[in-house]
Write a protein that holds these residues in place. Sequence first.
Motif, short mmCIF file in Angstrom:
data_model
loop_
_atom_site.label_atom_id
_atom_site.label_comp_id
_atom_site.label_asym_id
_atom_site.label_seq_id
_atom_site.Cartn_x
_atom_site.Cartn_y
_atom_site.Cartn_z
N ALA A 123 35.49 126.38 -44.80
CA ALA A 123 35.43 125.55 -46.00
C ALA A 123 36.80 125.53 -46.65
CB ALA A 123 34.39 126.10 -46.96
N SER A 124 37.42 124.37 -46.68
CA SER A 124 38.75 124.26 -47.25
C SER A 124 38.69 123.49 -48.55
CB SER A 124 39.67 123.55 -46.25
OG SER A 124 40.87 123.19 -46.88
N THR A 125 39.58 123.86 -49.47
CA THR A 125 39.59 123.16 -50.76
C THR A 125 40.41 121.89 -50.69
OG1 THR A 125 41.43 124.55 -51.38
CG2 THR A 125 39.27 125.24 -52.13
N ASN B 7 38.95 137.64 -60.68
CA ASN B 7 39.24 139.06 -60.50
C ASN B 7 40.26 139.45 -61.56
OD1 ASN B 7 40.09 141.60 -59.73
ND2 ASN B 7 40.08 141.14 -57.55
N ALA C 90 43.12 141.74 -60.43
CA ALA C 90 44.12 141.04 -59.62
C ALA C 90 45.03 140.21 -60.52
CB ALA C 90 43.43 140.15 -58.59
N GLY D 11 31.55 134.61 -45.77
CA GLY D 11 32.74 135.01 -45.04
C GLY D 11 32.44 135.96 -43.90
N ALA E 111 43.35 143.30 -54.59
CA ALA E 111 43.72 142.48 -55.73
C ALA E 111 43.84 141.00 -55.38
CB ALA E 111 45.02 142.98 -56.35
N LEU E 112 42.83 140.49 -54.72
CA LEU E 112 42.77 139.05 -54.47
C LEU E 112 41.63 138.46 -55.29
CD1 LEU E 112 43.09 139.04 -50.58
CD2 LEU E 112 44.89 138.56 -52.23
N CYS E 113 41.79 137.20 -55.67
CA CYS E 113 40.72 136.52 -56.40
C CYS E 113 39.85 135.78 -55.39
CB CYS E 113 41.29 135.53 -57.41
SG CYS E 113 42.16 136.32 -58.75
N ASP E 114 38.60 136.18 -55.30
CA ASP E 114 37.68 135.58 -54.33
C ASP E 114 37.51 134.08 -54.52
OD1 ASP E 114 37.25 137.84 -53.00
OD2 ASP E 114 35.13 138.05 -53.49
N ASN E 115 37.58 133.65 -55.79
CA ASN E 115 37.27 132.25 -56.07
C ASN E 115 38.46 131.33 -55.84
OD1 ASN E 115 38.59 133.48 -58.23
ND2 ASN E 115 37.78 132.01 -59.69
N LEU E 116 39.62 131.91 -55.53
CA LEU E 116 40.80 131.07 -55.26
C LEU E 116 41.07 131.05 -53.77
CD1 LEU E 116 43.18 132.23 -58.13
CD2 LEU E 116 41.55 130.35 -58.13
N ASP E 117 41.79 130.01 -53.34
CA ASP E 117 42.09 129.95 -51.91
C ASP E 117 43.34 130.78 -51.60
OD1 ASP E 117 44.35 128.37 -52.37
OD2 ASP E 117 43.21 126.52 -52.25
N GLN F 227 46.58 129.79 -53.42
CA GLN F 227 46.52 130.12 -54.84
C GLN F 227 46.67 131.62 -55.06
OE1 GLN F 227 42.74 128.32 -55.69
NE2 GLN F 227 43.64 126.34 -56.14
N ARG G 164 43.89 126.87 -47.05
CA ARG G 164 43.16 126.36 -48.21
C ARG G 164 41.70 126.80 -48.21
NH1 ARG G 164 45.85 125.25 -52.70
NH2 ARG G 164 47.60 123.85 -52.36
N GLN G 165 41.37 127.82 -47.43
CA GLN G 165 40.01 128.32 -47.54
C GLN G 165 39.98 129.40 -48.61
OE1 GLN G 165 40.56 130.24 -43.30
NE2 GLN G 165 38.54 130.77 -44.08
N ARG G 166 38.84 129.52 -49.25
CA ARG G 166 38.74 130.50 -50.32
C ARG G 166 38.71 131.91 -49.74
NH1 ARG G 166 37.73 127.49 -54.92
NH2 ARG G 166 36.63 125.58 -54.45
N SER H 262 36.92 134.25 -50.58
CA SER H 262 35.55 134.75 -50.41
C SER H 262 35.03 134.51 -49.00
CB SER H 262 34.62 134.08 -51.43
OG SER H 262 34.61 132.68 -51.22
N SER H 263 35.62 133.57 -48.28
CA SER H 263 35.13 133.28 -46.94
C SER H 263 35.90 134.06 -45.87
CB SER H 263 35.21 131.78 -46.65
OG SER H 263 36.56 131.40 -46.50
N LEU H 264 36.82 134.92 -46.29
CA LEU H 264 37.63 135.64 -45.31
C LEU H 264 37.01 136.99 -44.94
CD1 LEU H 264 41.25 135.15 -46.71
CD2 LEU H 264 40.08 133.83 -44.96
#
Lengths: 471, 257
Positions: free
Chosen positions: A43-45, A343, A346, A470, B91-97, B100, B139-141, B143-145
């Motif tokens: 899923a890409s933004t 986060n 972060a 994920g 320290a990563l934000c899950d909701n950002l890709d 970002q 560009r994947q978030r 959270s999907s990694l």
Amino acid sequence: MNDSSTPQAPLDAQGENAEGAHSANDAGSKTATPSPGSLEAVASTVPTGNSVSAYVTNYVQRLRGGEMGSLPAVTGLVLLVIVFSILQPTFKGLFNFGNMLTEGAGPIFIAMGLVFVLLLGEIDLSAGFAAGVCATVMVRLMVGYHAPWPVSIGAAILTGVIIGFLIGFLRAKVRIPSFVVTLAFFLAFQGVALYIANNGKGQKGDITITDPVVNGFEGNQMPVWAGWLLAILIVAGYAAVKLLAQNGRRTRGLNTEPLGVLAFKIGAVAVGTFLAVYALNKNRSINQAAGFKTVDGKLVKVAAAELLGVPWVVPIIIAFFVVWTFVLSRTRYGRHVYAVGGNEEAARRAGIPVDRIRISVFVLCSAMAAIGGIMIGSNVQSVSVANYGGNTLLLAVGAAVIGGTSLFGGKGRMIDAVVGGAVVEVIYNGMSNLVKGTNSAAVQYIVTGVVLMLAAAVDALSRRRAGSSGL
Amino acid sequence: MPDQPLLQMRGINKSFGPVHVLQNVDFEARAGEVTSLVGDNGAGKSTLVKCISGTYTIDSGEYAFDGQGTNIHTPRDASALGIEIVYQDLALCDNLDIVQNMFLGRERVSRVVLDENSMEHAAEETLASLSVRTVKSVRQRVSSLSGGQRQTVAIAKAVLWNSKLVVLDEPTAALGVAQTAQVLALVRRLADRGLAVVLISHNMLDVLQVSDRIAALYLGKMAAIVDRSQVNQTQLVELITTGKTAGVPAMTTGVGE
């Protein structure tokens, strides 16, 4: 320090051990697909490929990952409109369409501010009565002290800013949970609003707004030509933004949206906008027949009442929507809001001033509540504290959450407030028309509550999906 | 040793109230080398890293970076020198890709508008330069990694800023075998690019596989800083658990005193 780990990771490690164990030595150069056989789809933004099929694949992937955006709300909106149109003849009339726009505007403004607060995973329960305080400040200044409307509205917004700063300070610096801070203010602001309404110069209690400009926000309509101009501006602006973005990505050699999808999106916006303006530019007055009345003992013909044009509140909503969307998605500040919501630690490590961001969202929320409060007053041409209690806040929170903004923070867009606000207004309006008599209010509360709960459930479930997608 | 270390710390002391956590610790990290920092729980690894990163201020001792004595008081001071820490919790934000996240707090803007395309381009280049092929789209978030992909992103984020010294805190702790190998290969590539890498790990195999030099902390003292070739696994375990081992000279300021 060595036994804390990300919750997802061990699961993931199990999943990949089997397939990757034999290639441990050269795995650095080997590609490990996150989930075997999934077409390598992620899923890409941003657009993943230049074909329509790549676009659709990505969209489906995002849906499956729990990123549903406005889809549930739009689907719900369409269904609700169909249901109410069948069940309730007066619902689908043009008059009611215009009526719903002005009635729903107040909660939409409050919801826009709440999106900022919800993005940080906070809540502002006081937004409804904050709107009430700001509206009473405005009307007291106008009625009691003859302040011109820009001064009164400015004072109302300033009041909102101060309220927001207070909430934000108590949350960020004193570290009281926002739920408690705003619950306290929910009670206190009701009192403050009542105090202002019942003291000072001028009318007491329910105060009539006499200023034609303030009443005009919701009461007056744009001229027909201005409505069409607005439609053209919306469509041209949307197309320009889309095409510029497309061009920027192409020159950088990045994937771009397929032209077909682009054309479809712009076309859909154009059709929707022009249809809405066309409908609003028709005379929607309920009493359209010309009549006669007696003046000075003589019977004279009077023209039919005319009510046509786009209500002035519509361009105001659009202006705020555009500005806040820009702020959230295109500026550093907006990015930092999402980061703090996603986060906090972060964000702090990245050097983002977390406390300042937190205070700022409450300031924005209360300032938007002030505007919402003015619009609620404008709609009924008077400010009555009772209009800001009850379910004003709930409708606004419901609007944001139904639109797709997460209660857990980090996820949400400005469009959520508008689409969700439309859903809430349709339910509110449709139910009040549908069920008449003593149970009308009861059913309305129950249905709105159930819908809010449904939206929160969708939010929580999609969050679970997103957390597991994920792996 | 031909050139001077990039980071040189001498006689570092750090106490928390009555607890003397770091006692006269010497430590160094050289450009182009992976220096592993090992030690049992409570040996002071985390404290030392926080002193390097400026999260803690040292009580006494010398801190020299690039041959110049400096005082580090805040993480910002360390960042300014080119020191990046990849924490265990990432320290990563899950909701950002990915893009970002990599540019978080240091976004590129043209006037007030975020320059997304330039950031996306730079992120792709950085990942490519590290031969990262496990990530399908920048560009994947997040959270999907997967865990390994997250670690890769966190490390790439540290590299993006032309940092000179990267400290990795337990980068493989939560990973499976294949992912561990990927991350270790990435760690190696960082050093090959000329960065000084400090690796904190509990996994002896990882340490022995990827390190050039190994620094062993024991009860707040530096037990030994040795070349990888000088020790085997048994000796390393002995260093960690007892602070000394046959065949490895004890540090002058360490427990052998």
